[in-house]
Scaffold this motif. Structure first.
Motif, mmCIF file in Angstrom:
data_model
loop_
_atom_site.group_PDB
_atom_site.id
_atom_site.type_symbol
_atom_site.label_atom_id
_atom_site.label_comp_id
_atom_site.label_asym_id
_atom_site.label_seq_id
_atom_site.Cartn_x
_atom_site.Cartn_y
_atom_site.Cartn_z
ATOM 1 N N MET A 108 0.831 -1.191 0.000
ATOM 2 C CA MET A 108 0.000 0.000 0.000
ATOM 3 C C MET A 108 0.872 1.250 0.000
ATOM 4 N N TYR A 109 0.330 2.317 -0.482
ATOM 5 C CA TYR A 109 1.028 3.590 -0.590
ATOM 6 C C TYR A 109 1.094 4.270 0.778
ATOM 7 N N GLU A 110 2.270 4.735 1.169
ATOM 8 C CA GLU A 110 2.454 5.470 2.420
ATOM 9 C C GLU A 110 2.463 6.964 2.126
ATOM 10 N N VAL A 111 1.723 7.725 2.891
ATOM 11 C CA VAL A 111 1.607 9.162 2.698
ATOM 12 C C VAL A 111 2.750 9.863 3.431
ATOM 13 N N SER A 112 3.399 10.794 2.767
ATOM 14 C CA SER A 112 4.531 11.511 3.362
ATOM 15 C C SER A 112 4.062 12.462 4.462
ATOM 16 N N SER A 113 4.996 12.814 5.330
ATOM 17 C CA SER A 113 4.690 13.784 6.391
ATOM 18 C C SER A 113 4.266 15.116 5.794
ATOM 19 N N PHE A 114 4.933 15.514 4.717
ATOM 20 C CA PHE A 114 4.569 16.765 4.054
ATOM 21 C C PHE A 114 3.109 16.743 3.622
ATOM 22 N N ARG A 115 2.686 15.643 3.011
ATOM 23 C CA ARG A 115 1.304 15.532 2.529
ATOM 24 C C ARG A 115 0.321 15.526 3.707
ATOM 25 N N LEU A 116 0.702 14.883 4.814
ATOM 26 C CA LEU A 116 -0.168 14.895 6.000
ATOM 27 C C LEU A 116 -0.338 16.317 6.533
ATOM 28 N N TYR A 117 0.758 17.083 6.561
ATOM 29 C CA TYR A 117 0.667 18.471 7.007
ATOM 30 C C TYR A 117 -0.132 19.322 6.027
ATOM 31 N N LEU A 118 -0.030 19.016 4.750
ATOM 32 C CA LEU A 118 -0.829 19.717 3.744
ATOM 33 C C LEU A 118 -2.322 19.445 3.964
ATOM 34 N N LEU A 119 -2.649 18.193 4.249
ATOM 35 C CA LEU A 119 -4.042 17.856 4.568
ATOM 36 C C LEU A 119 -4.499 18.586 5.826
ATOM 37 N N ARG A 120 -3.646 18.590 6.848
ATOM 38 C CA ARG A 120 -4.006 19.291 8.086
ATOM 39 C C ARG A 120 -4.213 20.784 7.826
ATOM 40 N N ALA A 121 -3.402 21.357 6.970
ATOM 41 C CA ALA A 121 -3.570 22.769 6.618
ATOM 42 C C ALA A 121 -4.923 22.991 5.938
ATOM 43 N N MET A 122 -5.331 22.049 5.099
ATOM 44 C CA MET A 122 -6.622 22.173 4.424
ATOM 45 C C MET A 122 -7.756 22.080 5.435
ATOM 46 N N TYR A 123 -7.677 21.109 6.357
ATOM 47 C CA TYR A 123 -8.700 21.008 7.406
ATOM 48 C C TYR A 123 -8.734 22.290 8.237
ATOM 49 N N ILE A 146 -16.946 20.681 11.991
ATOM 50 C CA ILE A 146 -16.605 19.805 13.124
ATOM 51 C C ILE A 146 -15.821 18.593 12.630
ATOM 52 N N MET A 147 -16.264 18.005 11.525
ATOM 53 C CA MET A 147 -15.553 16.849 10.975
ATOM 54 C C MET A 147 -14.150 17.240 10.509
ATOM 55 N N CYS A 148 -14.004 18.443 9.973
ATOM 56 C CA CYS A 148 -12.669 18.918 9.579
ATOM 57 C C CYS A 148 -11.788 19.148 10.809
ATOM 58 N N ALA A 149 -12.386 19.561 11.911
ATOM 59 C CA ALA A 149 -11.613 19.699 13.151
ATOM 60 C C ALA A 149 -11.068 18.340 13.582
ATOM 61 N N VAL A 150 -11.854 17.296 13.432
ATOM 62 C CA VAL A 150 -11.379 15.933 13.718
ATOM 63 C C VAL A 150 -10.260 15.560 12.746
ATOM 64 N N GLY A 151 -10.367 16.046 11.511
ATOM 65 C CA GLY A 151 -9.350 15.785 10.494
ATOM 66 C C GLY A 151 -7.984 16.346 10.849
ATOM 67 N N LEU A 152 -7.920 17.338 11.715
ATOM 68 C CA LEU A 152 -6.632 17.856 12.166
ATOM 69 C C LEU A 152 -5.837 16.768 12.876
ATOM 70 N N ARG A 153 -6.526 15.933 13.621
ATOM 71 C CA ARG A 153 -5.861 14.839 14.339
ATOM 72 C C ARG A 153 -5.725 13.600 13.471
ATOM 73 N N TYR A 154 -6.730 13.310 12.671
ATOM 74 C CA TYR A 154 -6.760 12.096 11.853
ATOM 75 C C TYR A 154 -6.928 12.470 10.368
ATOM 76 N N PRO A 155 -5.907 13.002 9.747
ATOM 77 C CA PRO A 155 -6.076 13.523 8.376
ATOM 78 C C PRO A 155 -6.446 12.471 7.337
ATOM 79 N N LEU A 156 -5.941 11.265 7.455
ATOM 80 C CA LEU A 156 -6.273 10.243 6.453
ATOM 81 C C LEU A 156 -7.630 9.606 6.726
ATOM 82 N N GLN A 157 -7.948 9.410 7.986
ATOM 83 C CA GLN A 157 -9.237 8.800 8.298
ATOM 84 C C GLN A 157 -10.405 9.706 7.932
ATOM 85 N N MET A 158 -10.186 11.013 7.963
ATOM 86 C CA MET A 158 -11.248 11.954 7.636
ATOM 87 C C MET A 158 -11.216 12.395 6.170
#
Length: 151
Positions: free
Chosen positions: A1-16, A54-66
């Motif tokens: 499976m594809y692993e998401v980079s830390s940069f991409r996780l922070y980019l997702l968190r920025a979007m949330y 609210i769901m995006c706020a949860v995405g700050l902690r769990y960016p891939l799950q949300m």
């Protein structure tokens, strides 16, 4: 499976975070301090956007799950732009209300950039879906069968 980079996780968190802050500034004061009842559509939109924030706020902690929350954002905004705004623009009948909505929906480009598309492909297209039957879950969760019979 594809692993998401830390940069991409922070980019997702920025979007949330962008969604949480944006809706926190624009939407939540109206929800907290509304003085008169909302109409059917206005109230529905306000509650859906509040739930989205609210769901995006949860995405700050769990960016891939949300991530499905952001995919929903992509789908509805892209559909609206293509089905509602584009025909009006092609016909030359874009009113100020539609113009404002086009401006708001155009920010979906940022979501397209933030989403880790290889992850989406590997987890939502290629990955085997969840089972549909109950019987197979019992057999899988029971583990290996013992040769001993219950008394």
């Amino acid at each position: 499976m594809y692993e998401v980079s830390s940069f991409r996780l922070y980019l997702l968190r920025a979007m949330y975070l962008l969604v949480v802050v944006g809706l926190g500034i624009v939407l939540w004061p109206d929800i907290i301090h509304h003085s008169k009842p909302w109409g059917l559509m206005g109230g529905t939109v306000m509650c859906m956007l509040a739930a989205f924030s609210i769901m995006c706020a949860v995405g700050l902690r769990y960016p891939l799950q949300m991530l499905p929350v952001l995919l929903w954002e992509i789908v509805w905004k892209t559909m609206w732009l293509g089905i509602v705004a584009l025909p009006q623009w092609l016909a030359g009948h874009v009113d100020p209300a539609v113009q404002g909505q086009v401006f708001d929906c155009a920010f979906v480009v940022l979501v397209y950039i933030a989403v880790p598309w290889r992850y989406v492909w590997s987890h939502y297209v290629l990955k085997q879906g969840d089972r549909w039957t109950i019987g197979s879950s019992r057999a899988a969760s029971a583990g290996p069968k013992s040769s001993m019979k219950p008394a």
